[in-house]
Design a protein around this motif. Structure first.
Motif, short mmCIF file in Angstrom:
data_model
loop_
_atom_site.label_atom_id
_atom_site.label_comp_id
_atom_site.label_asym_id
_atom_site.label_seq_id
_atom_site.Cartn_x
_atom_site.Cartn_y
_atom_site.Cartn_z
N SER A 29 -4.31 8.46 13.83
CA SER A 29 -3.41 7.33 13.64
C SER A 29 -2.37 7.31 14.71
N VAL A 30 -1.65 8.21 14.78
CA VAL A 30 -0.35 8.34 15.64
C VAL A 30 -0.75 7.85 17.22
N VAL A 31 -1.80 8.34 17.68
CA VAL A 31 -2.09 8.09 19.11
C VAL A 31 -3.17 6.96 19.38
N ALA A 32 -3.51 6.45 18.27
CA ALA A 32 -4.71 5.26 18.46
C ALA A 32 -4.22 4.05 19.27
N SER A 33 -3.11 3.71 19.00
CA SER A 33 -2.76 2.26 19.73
C SER A 33 -2.11 2.52 21.07
N THR A 34 -2.60 1.34 22.05
CA THR A 34 -2.35 1.55 23.28
C THR A 34 -0.66 1.25 23.36
N ASP A 35 -0.12 1.28 24.65
CA ASP A 35 1.24 1.22 24.85
C ASP A 35 1.34 -0.02 25.36
N ALA A 36 1.77 -1.01 24.39
CA ALA A 36 2.11 -2.49 24.76
C ALA A 36 3.00 -2.67 25.87
N SER A 38 3.57 -0.82 28.20
CA SER A 38 3.21 -0.42 29.84
C SER A 38 2.29 -1.59 30.22
N VAL A 39 1.44 -2.00 29.08
CA VAL A 39 0.35 -2.85 29.41
C VAL A 39 1.21 -4.18 30.07
N PHE A 40 1.98 -4.80 29.46
CA PHE A 40 2.75 -5.95 29.96
C PHE A 40 3.43 -5.85 31.08
N ALA A 41 3.98 -4.39 31.32
CA ALA A 41 4.70 -4.15 32.59
C ALA A 41 3.62 -4.21 33.72
N ILE A 42 2.45 -3.65 33.48
CA ILE A 42 1.48 -3.40 34.57
C ILE A 42 1.06 -4.88 35.02
N LEU A 43 0.60 -5.75 33.80
CA LEU A 43 0.05 -7.14 34.01
C LEU A 43 1.11 -7.82 34.78
N ALA A 55 -6.36 -10.68 30.67
CA ALA A 55 -5.07 -10.73 30.43
C ALA A 55 -4.52 -11.02 28.90
N PRO A 56 -5.11 -12.10 28.44
CA PRO A 56 -4.65 -12.48 27.17
C PRO A 56 -5.29 -11.56 26.06
N ILE A 57 -6.46 -11.14 26.24
CA ILE A 57 -7.15 -10.09 25.62
C ILE A 57 -6.18 -8.83 25.38
N LEU A 58 -5.91 -8.43 26.49
CA LEU A 58 -4.88 -7.12 26.72
C LEU A 58 -3.77 -7.32 26.00
N GLU A 59 -3.06 -8.37 26.03
CA GLU A 59 -1.78 -8.58 25.57
C GLU A 59 -1.92 -8.84 23.90
N ILE A 60 -2.68 -9.46 23.53
CA ILE A 60 -3.19 -9.68 21.97
C ILE A 60 -3.41 -8.26 21.44
N TRP A 239 -9.13 1.51 29.28
CA TRP A 239 -8.25 2.40 30.00
C TRP A 239 -6.96 1.86 30.16
N VAL A 240 -6.91 0.52 29.80
CA VAL A 240 -5.68 -0.03 30.05
C VAL A 240 -4.68 0.30 28.74
#
Length: 241
Positions: A29-36, A38-43, A55-60, A239-240
């Protein structure tokens, strides 16, 4: 997707490291979510022109999976602590109902105020928005709801409304997000003890590898295959973050 990822990592930890299934699910549970962040910064920094609405899919997805992982973490911590007076269905209901309700209500009210009220100083708009964000989180947590879900929903509603000085607000919040990323990783560094790395490095790398190369791709492919997404896009999304 968060549930599938956490479940797979939990089973892996339980079977490979011989720990209880509750402890394994807590790690998952602790590691299951992506790093929002980092995702926003990369995009944004790379100005990626992603096709097919990626892009919207990854952000949401990266923004909405944090509340789910947070709820799962609270549940398994309650089970581990043996809190007999905690009703998981009631806890989940409160987390969702108050999180969604307060978040939507404050979002609508904030958007209305920003449209109708003329602040004398433009610099007060970002201060007001930050205050609303803190209120959305704090009030929801106070009544037993999910503060992350609430503040995320408030931000979505305000961000997609026609409000005054929106451009300057976005620039201000971009700066704040970078500052928050610095603080998060600084705090993570403070929580790490190099003297303990030797005993945890191999299990940690094993969990990371399983999460990246097995659990997250299975969850992503298992969901997006139904929507006829190309294989390359599914790999990219898995992988994002």
């Amino acid at each position: 997707g968060t549930l599938i990822t956490a479940g797979l990592v939990g089973v892996f930890c339980s079977l490979v490291f011989g720990i209880g299934w509750i402890e394994g699910m807590l790690i998952g549970s602790v590691v299951a979510s992506t790093d929002a962040a980092s995702v926003f910064a990369i995009l944004r920094s790379r100005k990626l022109n992603l096709k097919g609405g990626l892009a919207p899919i990854l952000e949401i997805e990266s923004g909405s999976n944090d509340p789910v992982a947070y709820m799962m973490t609270i549940i398994f911590m309650s089970l581990l602590s043996g809190s007999g007076d905690v009703s998981i269905p009631v806890m989940l209901a409160k987390q969702l109902i108050f999180g969604l309700g307060i978040g939507a209500l404050l979002g609508k009210i904030t958007a209305f105020i920003l449209r109708k009220v003329d602040f004398k100083i433009e610099g007060l708009y970002p201060i007001f928005v930050v205050a609303v964000g803190l209120l959305s989180y704090g009030l929801t947590e106070w009544v037993g709801g999910n503060g992350y879900l609430s503040v995320y929903l408030t931000g979505i509603i305000v961000g997609n409304s026609k409000i005054k000085h929106k451009k300057s607000l976005v620039h201000f919040l971009d700066g704040i997000s970078w500052l928050m990323q610095i603080m998060i990783f600084f705090c993570l560094g403070l929580l790490s003890f190099p003297s303990k790395f030797g005993t945890v490095i191999l299990p940690a790398l094993a969990i990371s590898a399983f999460l990246i190369f097995v659990a997250r791709p299975i969850a992503t492919f298992g969901i997006l295959s139904w929507f006829k997404f190309p294989i390359k896009q599914q790999i990219f999304i898995s992988w994002v973050g």
